[in-house]
Motif scaffolding. Sequence first.
Motif, PDB file in Angstrom:
ATOM      1  N   GLU A 241       0.940  -1.219  -0.092  1.00 48.66           N
ATOM      2  CA  GLU A 241      -0.159   0.012  -0.032  1.00 48.66           C
ATOM      3  C   GLU A 241       0.735   1.351   0.136  1.00 48.66           C
ATOM      4  O   GLU A 241       2.077   1.243   0.413  1.00 48.66           O
ATOM      5  N   ARG A 242       0.256   2.239  -0.350  1.00 50.26           N
ATOM      6  CA  ARG A 242       1.101   3.616  -0.532  1.00 50.26           C
ATOM      7  C   ARG A 242       0.348   4.406   0.521  1.00 50.26           C
ATOM      8  O   ARG A 242      -0.874   4.545   0.407  1.00 50.26           O
ATOM      9  N   ARG A 243       1.170   4.977   1.620  1.00 48.02           N
ATOM     10  CA  ARG A 243       0.538   5.627   2.672  1.00 48.02           C
ATOM     11  C   ARG A 243       0.840   7.204   2.493  1.00 48.02           C
ATOM     12  O   ARG A 243       1.960   7.512   2.650  1.00 48.02           O
ATOM     13  N   ILE A 244      -0.304   7.842   2.495  1.00 49.53           N
ATOM     14  CA  ILE A 244      -0.254   9.328   2.423  1.00 49.53           C
ATOM     15  C   ILE A 244      -0.292   9.958   4.024  1.00 49.53           C
ATOM     16  O   ILE A 244      -1.383   9.662   4.393  1.00 49.53           O
ATOM     17  N   HIS A 264      -2.223   8.381   8.435  1.00 48.22           N
ATOM     18  CA  HIS A 264      -2.063   8.239   7.071  1.00 48.22           C
ATOM     19  C   HIS A 264      -3.301   7.713   6.277  1.00 48.22           C
ATOM     20  O   HIS A 264      -4.021   7.115   7.025  1.00 48.22           O
ATOM     21  N   VAL A 269      -2.167  -1.336  -3.253  1.00 47.07           N
ATOM     22  CA  VAL A 269      -1.706  -1.314  -4.730  1.00 47.07           C
ATOM     23  C   VAL A 269      -2.884  -2.260  -5.568  1.00 47.07           C
ATOM     24  O   VAL A 269      -3.306  -1.827  -6.496  1.00 47.07           O
ATOM     25  N   SER A 371      -1.645  10.502  -6.826  1.00 47.00           N
ATOM     26  CA  SER A 371      -1.078   9.428  -6.255  1.00 47.00           C
ATOM     27  C   SER A 371      -1.841   8.217  -6.526  1.00 47.00           C
ATOM     28  O   SER A 371      -1.204   7.190  -6.850  1.00 47.00           O
ATOM     29  N   LYS A 374      -1.382   6.768  -9.927  1.00 43.88           N
ATOM     30  CA  LYS A 374       0.174   6.203 -10.053  1.00 43.88           C
ATOM     31  C   LYS A 374      -0.044   4.576  -9.648  1.00 43.88           C
ATOM     32  O   LYS A 374       0.380   3.682 -10.001  1.00 43.88           O
ATOM     33  N   VAL A 375      -0.615   4.687  -8.261  1.00 46.78           N
ATOM     34  CA  VAL A 375      -0.688   3.299  -7.593  1.00 46.78           C
ATOM     35  C   VAL A 375      -1.603   2.255  -8.390  1.00 46.78           C
ATOM     36  O   VAL A 375      -1.306   1.139  -8.548  1.00 46.78           O
TER      37      VAL A 375
END
Length: 437
Positions: A241-244, A264, A269, A371, A374-375
């Motif tokens: 995972e992508r964490r913002i 976050h 993904v 974001s 992209k993910v």
Amino acid sequence: MFQVFRNAWKDPALRKKILFTLLIIVIFRFGAAIFVPFLEPSTIKQMMGEGTILNYLDVMTGGSLSNGTLFAMSITPYINASIIVQLLTVAIPALERLSKEGEEGRKKINKITKYVALGIGLFQAIAFYIGLRNTVNETTHKSAVLYTEGFDGVIAAITIVACFVAGASLIIWLGDQISQKGIGNGISMILFAGIISRVPDMVINLIKQISVAPQNWFFVPLILVIYVLMIAFVILMTNAERRIPVQYAKRVVGRKMYGGQTNHIPIKVAMAGVMPIIFAMSIMSLPATIGYFFGVTATSGHAFWSDFIALFSTNNVVYAILYFFLIIGFNYFYIAMQYNPVQIANDLKKNNGAIPGYRPGKPTSDFIHNSLSKVTLVGAIFLGIIAIFPIIFQNLTGITGLSLGGTTILIVVGVALETVRALESQMMMRHHKGFLE
């Protein structure tokens, strides 16, 4: 892990859920062994050629389709209905309002989905019956349907279609029972059980091919290594995972201070899971389904339409290319339905939260959108590679029976992880140490 299972079994409530889930799966497999009257199973198996869409559906139904049993259509009508209703939720304002009404709205949408599934099930049952009626045994030159003419033919048609529709409806009910009283998602569990039940047949098929062509022994260790690596890759990407980062401002209410925490926003993904693959497979199966409704297959009927349907064979290069791009497209579509950057940015603003380096409002929503794009691209390419790699491997090595490996691995691993998480949540509720830590 064994300690967790032992603790789970000791807990009466959890043990009851596990036993109930196993009971429903046993009933499902029992129904998959009840033959529909007026059908000849040996003739039906001729329709399940390697690489055809019916072969895929046969894997999804746990072999029920090729045997002409009560659960021949399995959960495919419900899956197709879910796809249609989700698409209509975006287009029809009334359905969109229902989707935002919480639990009651979801119940109404689920009820609508079941009615749509009943209509799709009836259409698929009629199409399958027509395909069976037009299928002739190469040895006996008799139809897969025992009676096709006169009053007996009418009775046979009604009985076959009614049994298929009743079986599909019963499976939806069984899935609901698992969701309400068992462990995990019921529909997913039934799909999982059907795929797993076909594994021995796939292994036997592979052994037969090796016995016919001994040079294929070289590929056996390679196949095993590839499948283990694919499973590991699926698990890795499913959990990635992508964490913002999000910073909440401090605020004073009376004499107390609130906020100031750092949190976050997780963007997984593989957020869409296996849904883009199911969406893509449903679209790719339409030509064959419509063809069977009109009695046209890849090997019979008008030359143009037969060639057109043959393009959608699961071991065809054209099929692989279309399949790959459809998965990417549906992945973006599914994420767009589930994830609204503008709403997330507004919710952050209402709760005094902000992404460091970005002003609240449009800059925040643009950053989340970029974001997410992209993910989503990474996740879409991952799903596409996993789905089409076995097709490419099969065309390079000549070993058949592998073209559906990627799809089934994604479904099996996804359902297994989902069930593990459900069991883990039950463990945490009962203060037991879980095996996901």
